[in-house]
Design a protein around this motif. Sequence first.
Motif, PDB file in Angstrom:
ATOM      1  N   GLN A  87      32.372  33.090  37.586  1.00 14.80           N
ATOM      2  CA  GLN A  87      31.793  32.303  38.680  1.00 14.80           C
ATOM      3  C   GLN A  87      32.522  30.979  38.840  1.00 14.80           C
ATOM      4  O   GLN A  87      32.776  30.530  39.962  1.00 14.80           O
ATOM      5  N   LEU A  88      32.884  30.343  37.732  1.00  9.93           N
ATOM      6  CA  LEU A  88      33.669  29.114  37.814  1.00  9.93           C
ATOM      7  C   LEU A  88      35.001  29.374  38.523  1.00  9.93           C
ATOM      8  O   LEU A  88      35.438  28.570  39.353  1.00  9.93           O
ATOM      9  N   ALA A  89      35.628  30.475  38.210  1.00  8.02           N
ATOM     10  CA  ALA A  89      36.933  30.793  38.790  1.00  8.02           C
ATOM     11  C   ALA A  89      36.835  31.169  40.263  1.00  8.02           C
ATOM     12  O   ALA A  89      37.848  31.149  40.978  1.00  8.02           O
ATOM     13  N   MET A  90      35.644  31.510  40.728  1.00 11.02           N
ATOM     14  CA  MET A  90      35.462  31.821  42.147  1.00 11.02           C
ATOM     15  C   MET A  90      35.534  30.572  43.022  1.00 11.02           C
ATOM     16  O   MET A  90      35.786  30.671  44.221  1.00 11.02           O
ATOM     17  N   VAL A  91      35.328  29.400  42.439  1.00 14.70           N
ATOM     18  CA  VAL A  91      35.318  28.163  43.224  1.00 14.70           C
ATOM     19  C   VAL A  91      36.661  27.917  43.909  1.00 14.70           C
ATOM     20  O   VAL A  91      36.711  27.687  45.122  1.00 14.70           O
ATOM     21  N   GLU A 124      44.130  36.039  40.129  1.00 12.39           N
ATOM     22  CA  GLU A 124      45.169  35.005  40.077  1.00 12.39           C
ATOM     23  C   GLU A 124      44.662  33.755  39.362  1.00 12.39           C
ATOM     24  O   GLU A 124      45.382  33.151  38.555  1.00 12.39           O
ATOM     25  N   VAL A 125      43.443  33.353  39.673  1.00 14.72           N
ATOM     26  CA  VAL A 125      42.884  32.151  39.055  1.00 14.72           C
ATOM     27  C   VAL A 125      42.713  32.353  37.561  1.00 14.72           C
ATOM     28  O   VAL A 125      43.118  31.506  36.743  1.00 14.72           O
ATOM     29  N   ASN A 135      41.622  26.704  33.994  1.00 16.10           N
ATOM     30  CA  ASN A 135      43.017  27.070  34.214  1.00 16.10           C
ATOM     31  C   ASN A 135      43.641  26.199  35.299  1.00 16.10           C
ATOM     32  O   ASN A 135      42.942  25.480  36.025  1.00 16.10           O
ATOM     33  N   LEU A 136      44.952  26.306  35.425  1.00 13.87           N
ATOM     34  CA  LEU A 136      45.688  25.437  36.330  1.00 13.87           C
ATOM     35  C   LEU A 136      45.184  25.527  37.769  1.00 13.87           C
ATOM     36  O   LEU A 136      45.060  24.505  38.454  1.00 13.87           O
ATOM     37  N   LEU A 137      44.899  26.713  38.251  1.00 11.42           N
ATOM     38  CA  LEU A 137      44.476  26.881  39.639  1.00 11.42           C
ATOM     39  C   LEU A 137      43.043  26.411  39.882  1.00 11.42           C
ATOM     40  O   LEU A 137      42.561  26.467  41.011  1.00 11.42           O
ATOM     41  N   GLU A 138      42.378  25.937  38.846  1.00 12.47           N
ATOM     42  CA  GLU A 138      41.047  25.356  38.992  1.00 12.47           C
ATOM     43  C   GLU A 138      41.096  23.829  39.021  1.00 12.47           C
ATOM     44  O   GLU A 138      40.050  23.177  39.026  1.00 12.47           O
TER      45      GLU A 138
END
Length: 317
Positions: free
Chosen positions: A77-81, A105-106, A117-120
Amino acid sequence: PISALLEAARMVRVERCNAVAVVAGDAVSSMPTADFLRRADAGCADPEGSLPSPVIPHGYDRVARWQMEESDLTREQLAMVPVLASRQAMRHPLSLTEAPLSLDEVLASRPVAPATNLLECARRADGGAAFIVADSNFIDATLGHDALSSPSGVASPQLGPFAARGGVVVLGGGEASGPLYPPPRISDEVFSCEHAAGSAYSEAQLLPSDIDWFGLYDCYVRALEAVGLARKGEGGRWVERAHAATQAEGYEPSVLPVNTHGGLLGFGAPWEVPAMYNVIEACDQLLGTAGQRQVGDVRRALVYGNGGIFSHSAVAI
């Protein structure tokens, strides 16, 4: 910038200023990475050294891990942001996002902290923004009436397109402060966002259900709960529902009336500027000039700015 917006409104209302300009700009994309990290770490440094470099991602990561422990928030869910942010940003011609992100990818991007992660992370960018808060009587006397106040219903030709439509009005606001960085032992008391949002709603005499559009800082899940979009502990489920509802490329903007420009994660984040972008997007939404991002008939918008790591929060309606 939201604090500056509230101060500008106060200066016009209380100090009889005719007009106050709020201007912000920064250049962190063109800054060498080593200088960027040194400047970022110095701003929120933990004197006891419990937050390693990069300090800001590790600070937000500490909050995210606490939320996962205290609620049913999941790593996915965090990565969905950032996925949501990229989908929104694709519709803005000035955003840094060229293609929407996928959840895979995220989650596969380089880790920068235990659960981040970087994309977050907010996207480094160079940029600036400005707006003017002015007394309506001053505008009428110097530039002429807008379409709403003009006896003929026709705006003065001296007014720009924004002012000609009547502009927008600040109904209320709130500010609150907390620790500069999240302490090792986190509790609900360390967050300033709920207090700022509560003050803004109280001053405006409105409820979260009265707001049609939200411009939030991308400390996203906590902010969703702070402004009342999701109940406490249910921000992750809100994000997951939004992720499912925006899978189709042509989803209606009203499906996700939050950060329609993409926010820090999708649009771009010159350090001192992102909340200015929230204000400008709110104005576009309120005046119906957001194009393919337009969320129906928006009458009230809430903008939230965060300094530090939830250290200072400011909310305007």
